[in-house]
Design an enzyme around this catalytic site. Structure first.
Site, PDB file in Angstrom:
ATOM      1  N   ASP A 472      -7.660  -8.710  -4.470  1.00  0.00           N
ATOM      2  CA  ASP A 472      -6.549  -7.561  -4.223  1.00  0.00           C
ATOM      3  C   ASP A 472      -5.703  -7.603  -3.158  1.00  0.00           C
ATOM      4  OD1 ASP A 472      -5.552  -4.989  -4.503  1.00  0.00           O
ATOM      5  OD2 ASP A 472      -7.453  -4.093  -4.613  1.00  0.00           O
ATOM      6  N   ASP A 530      -2.254  -0.052 -11.324  1.00  0.00           N
ATOM      7  CA  ASP A 530      -3.402   0.920 -10.857  1.00  0.00           C
ATOM      8  C   ASP A 530      -3.598   2.085 -12.051  1.00  0.00           C
ATOM      9  OD1 ASP A 530      -4.835  -0.358  -9.234  1.00  0.00           O
ATOM     10  OD2 ASP A 530      -3.911   0.802  -7.450  1.00  0.00           O
TER      11      ASP A 530
END
Ligand code: DGJ
Length: 756
Positions: A472, A530
């Site tokens: 990430d 997301d």
């Protein structure tokens, strides 16, 4: 070879490299057919424009590296200066041109034609090498390497301002498409008309960003997925960058792209060189699908993906930071029961990470939550027949972490040049700078920090059988060292991959803020966004997949009410949306009911059957005139089979929706089209379906067919599941079939199989 002519798969490039000037780009676009040496010379000569009034006294022609010295007053291909000596007005000359040199990537792809051009400006002590490759799929790549040829180490460095690839597009390419976006809304297309001036998209995020321009496309007005001629560029780089289209009174339109350098960021010392990222350039005479038809097989030819994309369960939206072994073991059991193949433990597993305000950088398993380390969970996951994956965010650091306390100088921006900051650093304080998600960036350009984070990852990968890292990156850098940081990131990824070749890596950056062809060389999956809201996802996946093949695009089945938008969607729509990519689940399955679990299991079983098609086929999208409707699919390379989705984003414009026209099939072959219901049938308006879809109906001679075993669960809410029709590919593409009257936010799937 003084007029190189590169041709592949319907596209071509002609350069005029006669004389001593920087080679001129005579043509980039459609294949021009067989041209002998004499015809090539005539083409090059005939392309020389008139000398216009009030201009330089020779014809102005666009070179591979245009500069003021050539009379080019548009954005230059190269700029820079030597301190104390002012801006360098580089006047490069052709020194040598080589063909067929080994692929500059080190990865010699079969059939790729290569050209290396050596340019030099001896008085300025600068030389440039341009690498150019044309793949068998017709994908063109270019990059430059600038060398400071000064031998005197005391000679000032060459401060690079820009080093870009600039390519011409013809006058008819008047419409531009590029992309913008936001967190959870990536890849929003935007169109404009190319007037005189520069349309420039710049990223200063230290990552491409949620608003990344992604592709800069110039095409014939009104181009669509299936129609229009277009020229597109993409910079294969994960840091700051710019992409632009320029049209000026010079009479030449261009596309340009390159790394965006901060002043003083890149200083090329005497004897040193700097190589730019690749610009990937693609021409299509067949709409945006034509771009994908070149890019996807080319990316697949060098992809690191080694096998079928496993079905993932990611724990993030299921439990967030709330980790404990019994809960996660129950989740793993529920995942295994529906057929999940890889269980990924997201954020929250490391020392003190109870929320997003702390602990980044302390990559040790939390001893309180995990007294036995991650071993008990991994053993449980393995016993259930799944692989184990782990979330990390190696480039980041929380100020509230042991590592930041011990090494404040490792925090990016910690050691500022001014004396006060130095004093702070000496005193062990981190200089004040903006946090973002309460975090700062670890300075990977600092060798000690780099070595430490590599050692931390190595320790984890050595101690635990980890099949996959979700990597990430949750903030912009907001520092003037994006180049150094991005180059270090690539070194870090390369080092991890070299030491652990079996470990797959997913690129995630708050969702889809780092999806580019630079990172794609180093990862096996990208977290597309997301958002698991299927309505948002339809658009995001549609446009992200113009460049990136679907097998890379992580898409998860989320909870009924999406966590990011609060919108509630039916299971059938969520299933149909997550199917077209690298599928997974991000939902607390222990809270799903029995019917839902049966439908999910059915979906996964079918996904496993379909993934060879979905992950090797040709991506196609129709151009319905109603913006509420979309038809997209994947056609097998041998055109034997296909899977399509008809999607209603909103209420249709007409009571009877326009026909579904299926692109990409072999015109002369016959195909049987049948609905595919994966557990739950899509909802239709007042249960209305066209005759060919109704059970037992068979206009066109397809005959009634029983639904495939296990596929009819929950079906029958209006969309017939027994109907089918057999017609030729030409009829299906040109006449099409009446569409089901889908209610808004529904998708119907269709299998298309060749019948002999
Ligand atoms: C942002 C990612 O995009 C999410 O999927 C999740 O991994 C969180 N970070 C975890 O902090």
């Amino acid at each position: 070879m003084s007029i190189p002519y590169l041709r592949a798969a319907g596209t071509s490039l002609v350069l005029d490299a006669r004389g001593t000037g920087v080679p001129v780009i005579v043509h980039w676009g459609a294949d021009l057919g067989d041209l002998s040496g004499e015809l090539l010379a005539t083409l090059a000569d005939a392309s020389v424009p008139a000398i216009s009034p009030s201009s330089i006294d020779v014809p102005l022609r666009l070179s591979l590296l245009p500069t003021l010295a050539q009379g080019w007053s548009g954005r230059p291909g190269v700029s820079g200066f030597r301190p104390g000596r002012g801006a360098a007005a580089l006047d490069l000359r052709l020194a040598e041109l080589r063909t067929g040199s080994p692929s500059a990537t080190g990865r010699a792809l079969p059939g790729t034609q290569t050209l290396t051009i050596y340019l030099t400006d001896a008085p300025a002590r600068v030389s440039v090498r341009t690498d150019l490759e044309l793949s068998v799929e017709g994908v063109l790549r270019l990059r430059h390497t600038l060398t400071n040829t000064g031998v005197d180490p005391h000679l000032a460095a060459f401060e690079l301002g820009s080093l870009d690839v600039i390519l011409p597009v013809p006058d008819r390419a008047r419409e531009l498409l590029d992309f913008t976006g936001l967190w959870t809304h990536e890849r929003r297309p935007q169109r404009s008309t190319l007037g005189q001036g520069v349309w420039s998209r710049e990223s200063r995020h230290g990552r491409p960003g949620h608003d990344d321009s992604y592709l800069m496309v110039a095409g014939t007005p009104g181009f669509g997925f299936r129609t229009g001629e277009m020229w597109a560029t993409h910079l294969a780089w994960s840091g700051d960058k710019r992409a632009w289209a320029e049209n000026s009174a010079l009479g030449c339109s261009v596309l340009g792209s390159g790394e965006l350098l901060a002043p003083g960021e890149l200083s090329v010392a005497a004897g040193a060189s700097h190589t730019t990222p690749w610009t990937v350039a693609v021409y299509s005479a067949a709409g945006l699908d034509g771009l994908s038809a070149r890019l996807h097989p080319w990316i697949r030819s060098w992809s690191t993906i080694a096998g079928p994309r496993p079905v993932v369960l990611n724990t993030w939206e299921a439990v967030y930071f709330d980790h404990d072994l019994p809960t996660l073991a129950r989740l793993a059991d529920a995942a295994a029961a529906v057929g999940v193949e890889r269980f990924v433990l997201d954020d929250g597993w490391f020392t003190g990470r109870t929320d997003d305000r702390r602990a980044l950088g302390d990559w040790f398993v939390d001893p309180v939550t995990w007294p036995g380390g991650l071993h008990p969970l991994i053993e449980h996951v393995h016993a259930a027949g799944m692989e184990f994956g782990l979330w990390v965010e190696p480039e980041m650091v929380s100020l509230d972490s042991d590592v930041a306390r011990a090494h404040p100088e490792w925090v990016l921006g910690a050691a500022d040049a001014d004396a006060d900051a130095d004093a702070d650093a000496d005193a062990g304080a981190v200089s004040p700078a903006l946090t973002w998600r309460f975090q700062r960036v670890l300075d990977l350009g600092n060798q000690e920090a780099f070595a430490w984070v590599l050692a931390s990852l190595t320790a984890l990968l050595t101690e635990y059988p980890i099949a996959y890292l979700k990597w990430d990156h949750n903030r912009d850098l907001l520092a003037g060292s994006a180049h150094r940081q991005t180059a270090a990131l690539y070194r870090l990824l390369d080092a991890v991959r070299a030491a652990h070749p079996g470990v797959e890596i997913e690129s995630c950056a708050s969702g889809g803020a780092r999806i580019d062809l630079g990172i794609l060389e180093r990862v096996d999956r990208v977290w597309t966004s997301d958002t698991n809201d299927p309505l948002e996802r339809q658009q995001i996946q549609r446009y992200t997949s113009v460049l990136v093949p679907p097998e890379y695009l992580g898409g998860h089945l989320g909870a009924g009410t999406a966590h990011t938008t609060g919108r509630t969607s039916e299971l059938s729509f969520r299933l149909a949306t997550a199917l077209f990519g690298s599928a997974g689940i991000e939902w607390n399955l222990t809270r799903a009911n029995k019917d839902e679990l049966v439908m999910i299991a059915t979906w996964i079983a079918r996904y496993k059957q379909l993934r060879p098609l979905l992950h090797s086929g040709v991506v196609v999208r129709a151009d319905p005139s109603d913006p509420a409707l979309e038809l997209h699919g994947v056609v097998a390379p041998d055109q034997n089979s296909a899977l399509f989705a008809q999607v209603a984003l909103a209420a249709p414009r007409a009571a009877v929706p326009e026909r579904m026209r299926f692109p990409g099939l072999a015109p002369e072959r016959r195909y049987r089209v049948a609905p595919l219901v994966l557990g739950a049938a899509p909802r239709t308006i007042q249960d209305a379906s066209p005759a060919w879809l109704a059970e037992q109906s068979s206009p066109g001679g397809g005959g009634a067919s029983a639904p495939a075993p296990g596929l009819g669960v929950g079906a029958g809410a209006g969309l017939g599941v027994g109907g089918s029709v057999t017609l030729t590919g030409a009829v299906l593409a040109l006449v099409g079939l009446p569409a089901p009257l889908l209610a808004p936010e529904q998708a119907a799937l269709f299998t298309v199989d060749a019948v002999e």
